[in-house]
Design an enzyme around this catalytic site. Structure first.
Site, PDB file in Angstrom:
ATOM      1  N   ALA A 152      -5.734  -2.179  -4.459  1.00  0.00           N
ATOM      2  CA  ALA A 152      -5.293  -0.676  -4.399  1.00  0.00           C
ATOM      3  C   ALA A 152      -5.680   0.055  -5.499  1.00  0.00           C
ATOM      4  CB  ALA A 152      -3.825  -1.025  -4.625  1.00  0.00           C
TER       5      ALA A 152
ATOM      6  N   TYR B 179     -12.870   6.162 -14.264  1.00  0.00           N
ATOM      7  CA  TYR B 179     -13.057   4.843 -13.342  1.00  0.00           C
ATOM      8  C   TYR B 179     -13.532   3.708 -13.697  1.00  0.00           C
ATOM      9  CZ  TYR B 179     -14.112   2.683  -8.724  1.00  0.00           C
ATOM     10  OH  TYR B 179     -14.017   1.818  -7.916  1.00  0.00           O
TER      11      TYR B 179
ATOM     12  N   ASP C  47       0.695  -1.153   0.027  1.00  0.00           N
ATOM     13  CA  ASP C  47       0.046   0.187  -0.062  1.00  0.00           C
ATOM     14  C   ASP C  47       0.910   1.270  -0.052  1.00  0.00           C
ATOM     15  OD1 ASP C  47      -1.989   2.096   1.051  1.00  0.00           O
ATOM     16  OD2 ASP C  47      -3.332   0.357   1.296  1.00  0.00           O
TER      17      ASP C  47
ATOM     18  N   SER D 135     -15.850  -3.218 -10.259  1.00  0.00           N
ATOM     19  CA  SER D 135     -16.825  -2.117  -9.599  1.00  0.00           C
ATOM     20  C   SER D 135     -18.225  -2.178 -10.735  1.00  0.00           C
ATOM     21  CB  SER D 135     -16.332  -0.741  -9.867  1.00  0.00           C
ATOM     22  OG  SER D 135     -17.490   0.429  -9.632  1.00  0.00           O
TER      23      SER D 135
ATOM     24  N   ASP E  14       4.077   1.885  -4.303  1.00  0.00           N
ATOM     25  CA  ASP E  14       2.951   2.343  -5.191  1.00  0.00           C
ATOM     26  C   ASP E  14       2.781   1.049  -6.270  1.00  0.00           C
ATOM     27  OD1 ASP E  14       1.745   3.057  -7.799  1.00  0.00           O
ATOM     28  OD2 ASP E  14       2.559   5.129  -7.599  1.00  0.00           O
TER      29      ASP E  14
ATOM     30  N   GLN F 229      -7.192   4.256  -7.101  1.00  0.00           N
ATOM     31  CA  GLN F 229      -7.833   5.549  -6.779  1.00  0.00           C
ATOM     32  C   GLN F 229      -9.345   5.213  -6.896  1.00  0.00           C
ATOM     33  OE1 GLN F 229      -9.939   8.428  -6.628  1.00  0.00           O
ATOM     34  NE2 GLN F 229      -9.908   7.894  -8.950  1.00  0.00           N
TER      35      GLN F 229
ATOM     36  N   GLY G 228      -5.143   4.847   2.648  1.00  0.00           N
ATOM     37  CA  GLY G 228      -5.218   3.669   3.855  1.00  0.00           C
ATOM     38  C   GLY G 228      -4.179   4.412   4.862  1.00  0.00           C
TER      39      GLY G 228
HETATM   40  P1  NAD Z   1      -9.845   2.832   0.280  1.00  0.00           P
HETATM   41  O1  NAD Z   1      -9.366   4.128  -0.693  1.00  0.00           O
HETATM   42  O2  NAD Z   1     -10.075   2.955   1.732  1.00  0.00           O
HETATM   43  O3  NAD Z   1      -8.781   1.794  -0.113  1.00  0.00           O
HETATM   44  C1  NAD Z   1      -7.642   1.912  -1.327  1.00  0.00           C
HETATM   45  C2  NAD Z   1      -6.339   1.491  -0.949  1.00  0.00           C
HETATM   46  O4  NAD Z   1      -5.438   1.452  -2.073  1.00  0.00           O
HETATM   47  C3  NAD Z   1      -5.759   2.466   0.197  1.00  0.00           C
HETATM   48  O5  NAD Z   1      -5.247   1.732   1.404  1.00  0.00           O
HETATM   49  C4  NAD Z   1      -4.732   3.364  -0.475  1.00  0.00           C
HETATM   50  O6  NAD Z   1      -3.957   3.912   0.290  1.00  0.00           O
HETATM   51  C5  NAD Z   1      -4.203   2.145  -1.591  1.00  0.00           C
HETATM   52  N1  NAD Z   1      -3.965   2.728  -2.822  1.00  0.00           N
HETATM   53  C6  NAD Z   1      -4.395   3.728  -3.365  1.00  0.00           C
HETATM   54  N2  NAD Z   1      -3.440   4.143  -4.537  1.00  0.00           N
HETATM   55  C7  NAD Z   1      -2.220   3.109  -4.490  1.00  0.00           C
HETATM   56  C8  NAD Z   1      -1.088   2.948  -5.188  1.00  0.00           C
HETATM   57  N3  NAD Z   1      -0.831   3.849  -6.056  1.00  0.00           N
HETATM   58  N4  NAD Z   1      -0.263   2.305  -4.649  1.00  0.00           N
HETATM   59  C9  NAD Z   1      -0.769   1.347  -3.689  1.00  0.00           C
HETATM   60  N5  NAD Z   1      -1.688   1.511  -3.019  1.00  0.00           N
HETATM   61  C10 NAD Z   1      -2.509   2.435  -3.370  1.00  0.00           C
HETATM   62  O7  NAD Z   1     -11.090   2.171  -0.752  1.00  0.00           O
HETATM   63  P2  NAD Z   1     -12.069   1.252  -0.426  1.00  0.00           P
HETATM   64  O8  NAD Z   1     -13.299   1.388  -0.598  1.00  0.00           O
HETATM   65  O9  NAD Z   1     -11.402   0.013   0.497  1.00  0.00           O
HETATM   66  O10 NAD Z   1     -11.549   0.327  -2.012  1.00  0.00           O
HETATM   67  C11 NAD Z   1     -11.134  -0.626  -2.339  1.00  0.00           C
HETATM   68  C12 NAD Z   1     -11.171  -1.285  -3.793  1.00  0.00           C
HETATM   69  O11 NAD Z   1     -12.472  -1.562  -3.778  1.00  0.00           O
HETATM   70  C13 NAD Z   1     -10.839  -0.224  -4.815  1.00  0.00           C
HETATM   71  O12 NAD Z   1     -10.147  -0.998  -5.945  1.00  0.00           O
HETATM   72  C14 NAD Z   1     -12.048   0.329  -5.292  1.00  0.00           C
HETATM   73  O13 NAD Z   1     -12.215   0.647  -6.625  1.00  0.00           O
HETATM   74  C15 NAD Z   1     -12.962  -1.086  -5.131  1.00  0.00           C
HETATM   75  N6  NAD Z   1     -14.470  -0.459  -4.993  1.00  0.00           N
HETATM   76  C16 NAD Z   1     -14.791  -0.084  -4.047  1.00  0.00           C
HETATM   77  C17 NAD Z   1     -16.181   0.305  -3.681  1.00  0.00           C
HETATM   78  C18 NAD Z   1     -16.813   1.023  -2.503  1.00  0.00           C
HETATM   79  O14 NAD Z   1     -18.101   1.324  -2.523  1.00  0.00           O
HETATM   80  N7  NAD Z   1     -16.209   1.280  -1.633  1.00  0.00           N
HETATM   81  C19 NAD Z   1     -17.156  -0.118  -4.971  1.00  0.00           C
HETATM   82  C20 NAD Z   1     -16.454  -0.554  -5.915  1.00  0.00           C
HETATM   83  C21 NAD Z   1     -15.240  -1.116  -6.084  1.00  0.00           C
HETATM   84  C1  UD1 Z   2     -19.679   4.206  -5.434  1.00  0.00           C
HETATM   85  C2  UD1 Z   2     -18.042   4.121  -4.927  1.00  0.00           C
HETATM   86  C3  UD1 Z   2     -17.356   3.804  -6.341  1.00  0.00           C
HETATM   87  C4  UD1 Z   2     -17.839   2.304  -6.575  1.00  0.00           C
HETATM   88  C5  UD1 Z   2     -19.437   2.395  -7.307  1.00  0.00           C
HETATM   89  C6  UD1 Z   2     -19.899   1.103  -7.405  1.00  0.00           C
HETATM   90  C7  UD1 Z   2     -17.430   5.437  -3.272  1.00  0.00           C
HETATM   91  C8  UD1 Z   2     -16.697   6.958  -2.681  1.00  0.00           C
HETATM   92  N1  UD1 Z   2     -17.586   5.490  -4.540  1.00  0.00           N
HETATM   93  O1  UD1 Z   2     -19.880   5.156  -6.455  1.00  0.00           O
HETATM   94  O2  UD1 Z   2     -16.002   3.405  -5.928  1.00  0.00           O
HETATM   95  O3  UD1 Z   2     -17.466   2.037  -8.097  1.00  0.00           O
HETATM   96  O4  UD1 Z   2     -20.039   2.902  -5.790  1.00  0.00           O
HETATM   97  O5  UD1 Z   2     -21.500   1.201  -7.372  1.00  0.00           O
HETATM   98  O6  UD1 Z   2     -17.632   4.482  -2.438  1.00  0.00           O
HETATM   99  N2  UD1 Z   2     -24.601  11.376  -2.379  1.00  0.00           N
HETATM  100  C9  UD1 Z   2     -25.586  12.225  -1.567  1.00  0.00           C
HETATM  101  N3  UD1 Z   2     -24.858  13.056  -0.627  1.00  0.00           N
HETATM  102  C10 UD1 Z   2     -23.475  12.933  -0.473  1.00  0.00           C
HETATM  103  C11 UD1 Z   2     -22.740  12.136  -0.854  1.00  0.00           C
HETATM  104  C12 UD1 Z   2     -23.218  11.099  -1.825  1.00  0.00           C
HETATM  105  O7  UD1 Z   2     -26.717  12.611  -1.574  1.00  0.00           O
HETATM  106  O8  UD1 Z   2     -23.148  13.664   0.635  1.00  0.00           O
HETATM  107  C13 UD1 Z   2     -25.284  10.533  -3.324  1.00  0.00           C
HETATM  108  C14 UD1 Z   2     -24.549  10.635  -4.522  1.00  0.00           C
HETATM  109  O9  UD1 Z   2     -24.997  11.696  -5.218  1.00  0.00           O
HETATM  110  C15 UD1 Z   2     -25.030   9.075  -5.168  1.00  0.00           C
HETATM  111  C16 UD1 Z   2     -25.130   8.515  -3.976  1.00  0.00           C
HETATM  112  O10 UD1 Z   2     -25.224   9.338  -3.087  1.00  0.00           O
HETATM  113  O11 UD1 Z   2     -26.327   9.245  -5.775  1.00  0.00           O
HETATM  114  C17 UD1 Z   2     -23.929   7.455  -3.765  1.00  0.00           C
HETATM  115  O12 UD1 Z   2     -22.599   8.378  -3.727  1.00  0.00           O
HETATM  116  P1  UD1 Z   2     -21.337   7.856  -3.429  1.00  0.00           P
HETATM  117  O13 UD1 Z   2     -21.328   7.089  -2.216  1.00  0.00           O
HETATM  118  O14 UD1 Z   2     -20.226   8.789  -3.905  1.00  0.00           O
HETATM  119  O15 UD1 Z   2     -21.034   6.386  -4.452  1.00  0.00           O
HETATM  120  P2  UD1 Z   2     -21.141   6.269  -5.967  1.00  0.00           P
HETATM  121  O16 UD1 Z   2     -21.150   7.236  -6.867  1.00  0.00           O
HETATM  122  O17 UD1 Z   2     -22.369   5.261  -6.317  1.00  0.00           O
END
Ligand code: NAD
Ligand code: UD1
Length: 311
Positions: free
Chosen positions: A83, A150, A32, A126, A57, A85, A37
Protein backbone atom coordinates in the site's frame (compact mmCIF):
# COMPACT_ATOMS: atom_id res chain seq x y z
CA UNK A 1 -4.17 -22.52 6.74
CA UNK A 2 -1.61 -19.68 6.91
CA UNK A 3 -2.99 -16.13 6.81
CA UNK A 4 -1.15 -13.51 4.75
CA UNK A 5 -2.04 -9.81 4.71
CA UNK A 6 -1.51 -7.98 1.43
CA UNK A 7 -1.62 -4.23 2.01
CA UNK A 8 -2.53 -2.51 -1.25
CA UNK A 9 -3.98 -5.85 -2.41
CA UNK A 10 -6.69 -4.20 -4.52
CA UNK A 11 -4.12 -2.39 -6.64
CA UNK A 12 -2.28 -3.32 -9.80
CA UNK A 13 0.61 -5.38 -8.37
CA UNK A 14 -1.25 -6.33 -5.19
CA UNK A 15 -4.16 -7.98 -6.98
CA UNK A 16 -1.73 -10.21 -8.93
CA UNK A 17 -0.08 -11.16 -5.62
CA UNK A 18 -3.52 -12.04 -4.23
CA UNK A 19 -4.17 -14.26 -7.28
CA UNK A 20 -0.91 -16.14 -6.68
CA UNK A 21 -1.42 -16.57 -2.92
CA UNK A 22 -5.03 -17.77 -3.20
CA UNK A 23 -3.99 -20.17 -5.97
CA UNK A 24 -1.32 -21.49 -3.57
CA UNK A 25 -3.98 -22.24 -0.94
CA UNK A 26 -3.31 -19.35 1.49
CA UNK A 27 -5.86 -17.33 3.45
CA UNK A 28 -5.46 -13.78 2.14
CA UNK A 29 -6.45 -10.52 3.79
CA UNK A 30 -6.49 -7.51 1.48
CA UNK A 31 -5.97 -4.37 3.55
CA UNK A 32 -6.65 -1.40 1.28
CA UNK A 33 -8.32 2.01 1.40
CA UNK A 34 -9.30 1.77 -2.29
CA UNK A 35 -7.76 5.15 -3.10
CA UNK A 36 -6.39 3.75 -6.36
CA UNK A 37 -7.23 0.07 -5.87
CA UNK A 38 -10.41 -1.41 -7.31
CA UNK A 39 -12.80 -4.17 -6.33
CA UNK A 40 -12.86 -5.16 -10.01
CA UNK A 41 -9.21 -6.25 -9.68
CA UNK A 42 -10.37 -8.93 -7.23
CA UNK A 43 -13.64 -9.76 -8.99
CA UNK A 44 -12.63 -13.29 -9.96
CA UNK A 45 -12.45 -14.20 -6.25
CA UNK A 46 -15.83 -12.82 -5.18
CA UNK A 47 -17.26 -15.16 -2.53
CA UNK A 48 -13.96 -17.09 -2.18
CA UNK A 49 -13.96 -18.33 1.43
CA UNK A 50 -10.22 -17.62 1.93
CA UNK A 51 -10.30 -13.98 0.74
CA UNK A 52 -11.07 -11.23 3.27
CA UNK A 53 -11.23 -7.58 2.35
CA UNK A 54 -10.51 -5.04 5.09
CA UNK A 55 -11.09 -1.43 4.13
CA UNK A 56 -8.57 0.58 6.12
CA UNK A 57 -5.90 3.23 5.78
CA UNK A 58 -2.58 1.47 6.31
CA UNK A 59 -1.39 4.43 8.38
CA UNK A 60 -4.42 4.53 10.71
CA UNK A 61 -5.94 1.81 12.84
CA UNK A 62 -4.69 -1.44 11.33
CA UNK A 63 -4.66 -3.19 14.74
CA UNK A 64 -8.40 -2.66 15.21
CA UNK A 65 -9.16 -3.38 11.56
CA UNK A 66 -7.38 -6.76 11.62
CA UNK A 67 -8.71 -7.82 15.04
CA UNK A 68 -11.89 -9.53 13.73
CA UNK A 69 -9.80 -11.59 11.29
CA UNK A 70 -7.33 -12.78 13.92
CA UNK A 71 -10.17 -13.51 16.35
CA UNK A 72 -11.83 -15.81 13.78
CA UNK A 73 -8.80 -17.29 12.01
CA UNK A 74 -5.78 -16.94 14.30
CA UNK A 75 -2.69 -14.75 13.97
CA UNK A 76 -1.35 -13.18 10.80
CA UNK A 77 1.67 -15.19 9.61
CA UNK A 78 3.13 -12.83 7.00
CA UNK A 79 2.57 -9.39 5.47
CA UNK A 80 3.25 -8.26 1.90
CA UNK A 81 3.35 -4.47 2.24
CA UNK A 82 2.46 -2.74 -1.03
CA UNK A 83 0.00 0.00 0.00
CA UNK A 84 1.42 3.36 -1.03
CA UNK A 85 0.93 6.60 -2.86
CA UNK A 86 2.81 5.53 -6.00
CA UNK A 87 3.33 8.67 -8.06
CA UNK A 88 6.76 10.30 -7.92
CA UNK A 89 5.34 13.56 -9.31
CA UNK A 90 2.53 13.60 -6.73
CA UNK A 91 5.10 13.15 -3.95
CA UNK A 92 7.01 16.20 -5.13
CA UNK A 93 3.80 18.25 -4.99
CA UNK A 94 2.49 16.74 -1.73
CA UNK A 95 5.47 15.58 0.34
CA UNK A 96 3.62 15.53 3.67
CA UNK A 97 0.85 13.29 2.35
CA UNK A 98 3.44 11.04 0.73
CA UNK A 99 5.43 10.76 3.95
CA UNK A 100 2.44 9.94 6.12
CA UNK A 101 1.24 7.15 3.80
CA UNK A 102 4.51 5.75 2.51
CA UNK A 103 6.77 6.05 5.54
CA UNK A 104 4.03 6.19 8.21
CA UNK A 105 2.25 3.22 6.63
CA UNK A 106 5.43 1.14 6.78
CA UNK A 107 5.91 1.99 10.48
CA UNK A 108 2.34 0.94 11.25
CA UNK A 109 2.88 -2.38 9.45
CA UNK A 110 6.17 -3.01 11.27
CA UNK A 111 4.71 -2.12 14.66
CA UNK A 112 1.87 -4.54 13.99
CA UNK A 113 4.36 -7.22 12.96
CA UNK A 114 6.43 -6.69 16.11
CA UNK A 115 3.48 -6.67 18.48
CA UNK A 116 1.67 -9.63 16.89
CA UNK A 117 4.68 -11.87 16.17
CA UNK A 118 4.35 -11.80 12.37
CA UNK A 119 7.01 -14.11 10.89
CA UNK A 120 7.94 -12.09 7.79
CA UNK A 121 7.30 -8.72 6.13
CA UNK A 122 8.11 -8.23 2.42
CA UNK A 123 8.10 -4.61 1.30
CA UNK A 124 7.71 -2.94 -2.13
CA UNK A 125 10.63 -0.57 -2.34
CA UNK A 126 11.64 1.16 -5.55
CA UNK A 127 14.48 1.98 -7.93
CA UNK A 128 13.61 5.58 -6.96
CA UNK A 129 15.85 5.13 -3.88
CA UNK A 130 18.93 5.41 -6.11
CA UNK A 131 18.32 8.75 -7.83
CA UNK A 132 20.42 9.47 -10.89
CA UNK A 133 23.18 6.86 -10.91
CA UNK A 134 25.99 7.07 -13.44
CA UNK A 135 27.05 3.44 -13.61
CA UNK A 136 24.59 1.01 -15.16
CA UNK A 137 23.37 -1.53 -14.32
CA UNK A 138 22.77 -0.19 -10.83
CA UNK A 139 23.67 -2.61 -8.02
CA UNK A 140 22.20 -2.59 -4.52
CA UNK A 141 25.53 -1.35 -3.12
CA UNK A 142 25.31 1.88 -5.15
CA UNK A 143 24.94 5.01 -3.03
CA UNK A 144 21.31 6.01 -2.57
CA UNK A 145 20.57 9.64 -3.41
CA UNK A 146 16.80 9.79 -3.90
CA UNK A 147 15.55 12.76 -5.88
CA UNK A 148 11.96 12.84 -4.63
CA UNK A 149 10.00 12.55 -1.40
CA UNK A 150 8.73 9.22 -2.78
CA UNK A 151 12.30 7.89 -3.06
CA UNK A 152 13.21 9.26 0.37
CA UNK A 153 10.19 7.56 1.96
CA UNK A 154 11.01 4.24 0.30
CA UNK A 155 14.61 4.48 1.56
CA UNK A 156 13.47 5.51 5.05
CA UNK A 157 11.11 2.51 5.01
CA UNK A 158 14.04 0.23 4.18
CA UNK A 159 15.92 1.61 7.20
CA UNK A 160 12.86 0.98 9.35
CA UNK A 161 12.64 -2.62 8.09
CA UNK A 162 16.28 -3.14 8.95
CA UNK A 163 15.78 -1.66 12.42
CA UNK A 164 12.78 -3.89 13.16
CA UNK A 165 14.72 -6.92 11.89
CA UNK A 166 17.87 -6.28 13.87
CA UNK A 167 16.38 -4.88 17.10
CA UNK A 168 12.96 -6.54 17.29
CA UNK A 169 13.58 -9.77 15.36
CA UNK A 170 10.90 -9.19 12.69
CA UNK A 171 12.21 -10.92 9.52
CA UNK A 172 12.02 -8.52 6.56
CA UNK A 173 12.91 -8.25 2.87
CA UNK A 174 12.79 -5.13 0.68
CA UNK A 175 12.43 -5.50 -3.07
CA UNK A 176 13.42 -2.51 -5.16
CA UNK A 177 11.03 -2.69 -8.10
CA UNK A 178 12.08 -1.07 -11.34
CA UNK A 179 9.32 -0.09 -13.81
CA UNK A 180 6.56 -2.65 -13.38
CA UNK A 181 3.92 -3.11 -16.09
CA UNK A 182 1.17 -5.54 -17.02
CA UNK A 183 -2.61 -6.07 -17.07
CA UNK A 184 -4.69 -4.01 -14.55
CA UNK A 185 -2.22 -1.13 -14.35
CA UNK A 186 -4.51 1.90 -14.24
CA UNK A 187 -3.87 4.40 -17.08
CA UNK A 188 -6.30 7.04 -15.83
CA UNK A 189 -3.93 9.51 -14.17
CA UNK A 190 -1.40 11.64 -16.07
CA UNK A 191 1.16 10.15 -13.66
CA UNK A 192 0.23 6.54 -14.37
CA UNK A 193 2.92 4.14 -15.59
CA UNK A 194 4.03 4.97 -19.14
CA UNK A 195 3.11 1.56 -20.58
CA UNK A 196 -0.45 1.75 -19.27
CA UNK A 197 -0.86 5.23 -20.78
CA UNK A 198 0.71 4.35 -24.13
CA UNK A 199 -1.29 1.10 -24.39
CA UNK A 200 -4.54 2.85 -23.57
CA UNK A 201 -3.96 5.54 -26.20
CA UNK A 202 -2.52 3.28 -28.89
CA UNK A 203 -5.50 0.92 -28.63
CA UNK A 204 -7.76 3.91 -29.38
CA UNK A 205 -5.51 5.15 -32.21
CA UNK A 206 -4.74 8.34 -30.23
CA UNK A 207 -1.30 10.02 -30.34
CA UNK A 208 1.33 9.09 -27.75
CA UNK A 209 3.20 11.91 -25.99
CA UNK A 210 6.84 11.38 -25.14
CA UNK A 211 8.34 13.73 -22.54
CA UNK A 212 11.69 14.82 -23.97
CA UNK A 213 13.36 13.16 -26.94
CA UNK A 214 12.53 9.65 -25.75
CA UNK A 215 16.16 8.58 -25.27
CA UNK A 216 15.62 8.11 -21.51
CA UNK A 217 15.64 4.41 -20.61
CA UNK A 218 13.86 2.23 -18.08
CA UNK A 219 14.12 -1.41 -16.99
CA UNK A 220 10.53 -2.53 -17.63
CA UNK A 221 9.67 -5.66 -15.66
CA UNK A 222 6.49 -7.70 -16.14
CA UNK A 223 4.14 -7.96 -13.17
CA UNK A 224 4.20 -11.78 -13.25
CA UNK A 225 7.94 -11.72 -12.59
CA UNK A 226 7.50 -9.21 -9.74
CA UNK A 227 4.87 -11.46 -8.15
CA UNK A 228 7.24 -14.45 -8.27
CA UNK A 229 9.85 -12.33 -6.48
CA UNK A 230 7.37 -11.23 -3.80
CA UNK A 231 6.08 -14.76 -3.23
CA UNK A 232 9.68 -16.00 -2.84
CA UNK A 233 10.53 -13.14 -0.46
CA UNK A 234 7.50 -13.62 1.77
CA UNK A 235 7.97 -17.37 2.07
CA UNK A 236 11.71 -17.78 2.60
CA UNK A 237 13.94 -17.60 5.68
CA UNK A 238 15.97 -14.57 4.59
CA UNK A 239 15.97 -11.49 6.74
CA UNK A 240 17.31 -7.99 6.09
CA UNK A 241 17.71 -8.78 2.39
CA UNK A 242 17.40 -5.96 -0.13
CA UNK A 243 17.26 -6.81 -3.84
CA UNK A 244 16.52 -5.11 -7.13
CA UNK A 245 13.61 -6.48 -9.14
CA UNK A 246 14.18 -5.83 -12.82
CA UNK A 247 15.18 -7.67 -15.97
CA UNK A 248 18.74 -6.37 -16.25
CA UNK A 249 17.87 -4.78 -19.61
CA UNK A 250 16.85 -1.25 -20.59
CA UNK A 251 14.55 0.17 -23.26
CA UNK A 252 14.24 3.76 -24.39
CA UNK A 253 10.84 5.41 -24.15
CA UNK A 254 10.93 6.09 -27.90
CA UNK A 255 11.59 2.43 -28.69
CA UNK A 256 8.81 1.47 -26.27
CA UNK A 257 6.33 3.83 -27.97
CA UNK A 258 7.16 2.33 -31.38
CA UNK A 259 6.71 -1.24 -30.10
CA UNK A 260 3.30 -0.45 -28.60
CA UNK A 261 2.08 1.38 -31.72
CA UNK A 262 3.10 -1.57 -33.84
CA UNK A 263 1.42 -4.11 -31.54
CA UNK A 264 -1.85 -2.15 -31.55
CA UNK A 265 -1.77 -1.67 -35.33
CA UNK A 266 -3.66 1.66 -35.28
CA UNK A 267 -0.85 3.94 -36.56
CA UNK A 268 -0.95 6.36 -33.61
CA UNK A 269 1.30 9.39 -34.04
CA UNK A 270 4.25 9.84 -31.67
CA UNK A 271 4.48 13.41 -30.36
CA UNK A 272 6.98 15.11 -28.06
CA UNK A 273 6.47 17.46 -25.08
CA UNK A 274 9.08 19.04 -22.78
CA UNK A 275 11.01 16.60 -20.60
CA UNK A 276 9.76 16.09 -17.02
CA UNK A 277 11.80 18.18 -14.60
CA UNK A 278 14.29 16.29 -12.46
CA UNK A 279 13.68 12.87 -13.91
CA UNK A 280 16.37 10.23 -14.22
CA UNK A 281 17.76 9.54 -17.69
CA UNK A 282 18.94 5.95 -17.42
CA UNK A 283 17.67 3.05 -15.36
CA UNK A 284 18.75 -0.59 -15.50
CA UNK A 285 18.90 -3.07 -12.64
CA UNK A 286 21.72 -5.35 -11.73
CA UNK A 287 19.87 -8.56 -10.98
CA UNK A 288 22.45 -10.98 -9.54
CA UNK A 289 21.24 -10.54 -5.98
CA UNK A 290 17.63 -11.28 -6.91
CA UNK A 291 18.83 -14.56 -8.42
CA UNK A 292 21.31 -15.45 -5.67
CA UNK A 293 19.13 -14.53 -2.68
CA UNK A 294 15.63 -15.36 -3.87
CA UNK A 295 16.27 -17.70 -6.80
CA UNK A 296 14.33 -15.44 -9.16
CA UNK A 297 15.21 -14.43 -12.73
CA UNK A 298 12.72 -12.33 -14.71
CA UNK A 299 11.48 -14.51 -17.56
CA UNK A 300 9.10 -12.34 -19.56
CA UNK A 301 10.57 -10.60 -22.61
CA UNK A 302 9.25 -7.07 -23.13
CA UNK A 303 7.48 -7.88 -26.38
CA UNK A 304 5.70 -10.84 -24.75
CA UNK A 305 4.74 -8.81 -21.67
CA UNK A 306 3.45 -6.00 -23.89
CA UNK A 307 1.32 -8.51 -25.79
CA UNK A 308 -0.19 -9.72 -22.49
CA UNK A 309 -0.84 -6.11 -21.50
CA UNK A 310 -2.06 -4.59 -24.73
CA UNK A 311 -3.99 -7.34 -26.49
P1 NAD B 1 -1.47 0.85 -7.19
O1 NAD B 1 -1.82 2.29 -7.03
O2 NAD B 1 -2.21 0.06 -8.20
O3 NAD B 1 -1.54 0.08 -5.80
C1 NAD B 1 -1.44 0.73 -4.55
C2 NAD B 1 -2.54 0.18 -3.67
O4 NAD B 1 -2.38 0.75 -2.37
C3 NAD B 1 -3.93 0.54 -4.15
O5 NAD B 1 -4.79 -0.57 -4.07
C4 NAD B 1 -4.37 1.66 -3.19
O6 NAD B 1 -5.77 1.76 -3.05
C5 NAD B 1 -3.65 1.24 -1.93
N1 NAD B 1 -3.41 2.35 -1.01
C6 NAD B 1 -2.89 3.56 -1.30
N2 NAD B 1 -2.81 4.32 -0.19
C7 NAD B 1 -3.28 3.57 0.83
C8 NAD B 1 -3.47 3.78 2.22
N3 NAD B 1 -3.15 4.95 2.80
N4 NAD B 1 -3.99 2.78 2.96
C9 NAD B 1 -4.33 1.59 2.40
N5 NAD B 1 -4.20 1.32 1.08
C10 NAD B 1 -3.67 2.30 0.32
O7 NAD B 1 0.12 0.80 -7.50
P2 NAD B 1 1.11 -0.41 -7.79
O8 NAD B 1 1.86 -0.05 -9.02
O9 NAD B 1 0.39 -1.71 -7.71
O10 NAD B 1 2.14 -0.25 -6.56
C11 NAD B 1 2.24 -1.21 -5.51
C12 NAD B 1 3.53 -0.93 -4.73
O11 NAD B 1 4.67 -1.12 -5.57
C13 NAD B 1 3.65 0.48 -4.16
O12 NAD B 1 4.26 0.41 -2.88
C14 NAD B 1 4.60 1.17 -5.14
O13 NAD B 1 5.29 2.24 -4.53
C15 NAD B 1 5.51 0.02 -5.48
N6 NAD B 1 6.23 0.23 -6.75
C16 NAD B 1 5.56 0.20 -7.93
C17 NAD B 1 6.27 0.36 -9.12
C18 NAD B 1 5.59 0.35 -10.47
O14 NAD B 1 6.30 0.52 -11.48
N7 NAD B 1 4.28 0.15 -10.54
C19 NAD B 1 7.65 0.55 -9.09
C20 NAD B 1 8.29 0.59 -7.86
C21 NAD B 1 7.58 0.40 -6.68
C1 UD1 C 1 8.11 4.49 -12.07
C2 UD1 C 1 6.98 4.28 -11.07
C3 UD1 C 1 7.45 4.56 -9.67
C4 UD1 C 1 8.65 3.67 -9.41
C5 UD1 C 1 9.75 3.90 -10.46
C6 UD1 C 1 10.85 2.86 -10.26
C7 UD1 C 1 4.72 4.63 -11.93
C8 UD1 C 1 3.63 5.58 -12.19
N1 UD1 C 1 5.83 5.14 -11.40
O1 UD1 C 1 8.53 5.88 -12.13
O2 UD1 C 1 6.43 4.23 -8.74
O3 UD1 C 1 9.17 3.90 -8.13
O4 UD1 C 1 9.20 3.67 -11.76
O5 UD1 C 1 11.73 2.86 -11.34
O6 UD1 C 1 4.61 3.44 -12.17
N2 UD1 C 1 6.64 9.15 -20.07
C9 UD1 C 1 6.35 9.67 -21.30
N3 UD1 C 1 5.04 9.86 -21.63
C10 UD1 C 1 4.01 9.57 -20.80
C11 UD1 C 1 4.32 9.04 -19.51
C12 UD1 C 1 5.65 8.86 -19.17
O7 UD1 C 1 7.25 9.95 -22.10
O8 UD1 C 1 2.84 9.75 -21.17
C13 UD1 C 1 8.05 8.90 -19.72
C14 UD1 C 1 8.50 9.61 -18.46
O9 UD1 C 1 8.90 10.91 -18.74
C15 UD1 C 1 9.65 8.68 -18.02
C16 UD1 C 1 9.21 7.28 -18.49
O10 UD1 C 1 8.21 7.51 -19.47
O11 UD1 C 1 10.84 9.01 -18.70
C17 UD1 C 1 8.66 6.42 -17.36
O12 UD1 C 1 7.72 7.21 -16.64
P1 UD1 C 1 6.72 6.57 -15.54
O13 UD1 C 1 6.04 5.38 -16.11
O14 UD1 C 1 5.90 7.69 -15.01
O15 UD1 C 1 7.72 5.97 -14.45
P2 UD1 C 1 8.93 6.55 -13.56
O16 UD1 C 1 8.88 8.01 -13.39
O17 UD1 C 1 10.16 5.90 -14.10
Amino acid sequence: METIVVTGGAGFIGSHVVDALLAAGKRVVVLDNFSTGKRANLARWTNHAALHIVVCDVAHGIFAALAPITRDHGPIARIVHLAAQVSVVHSVQNPLVDMSINYGGTLHVLEYARAQGVAKVAFASSAAVYGDVETMPVAEEAPCQPMSPYGIDKLASEFALDYYASVHGVATSALRFFNVYGPRQDPSSPYSGVISIFADRAKAGKPLTIFGDGSQTRDFVYVGDVVRALVAAIGDGNSRAIANVGTGGETSVLELARMIVELCGKRSKIEHAPARAGEILKSRARVDRLRDTFGIVAQTALVEGLRQTVL
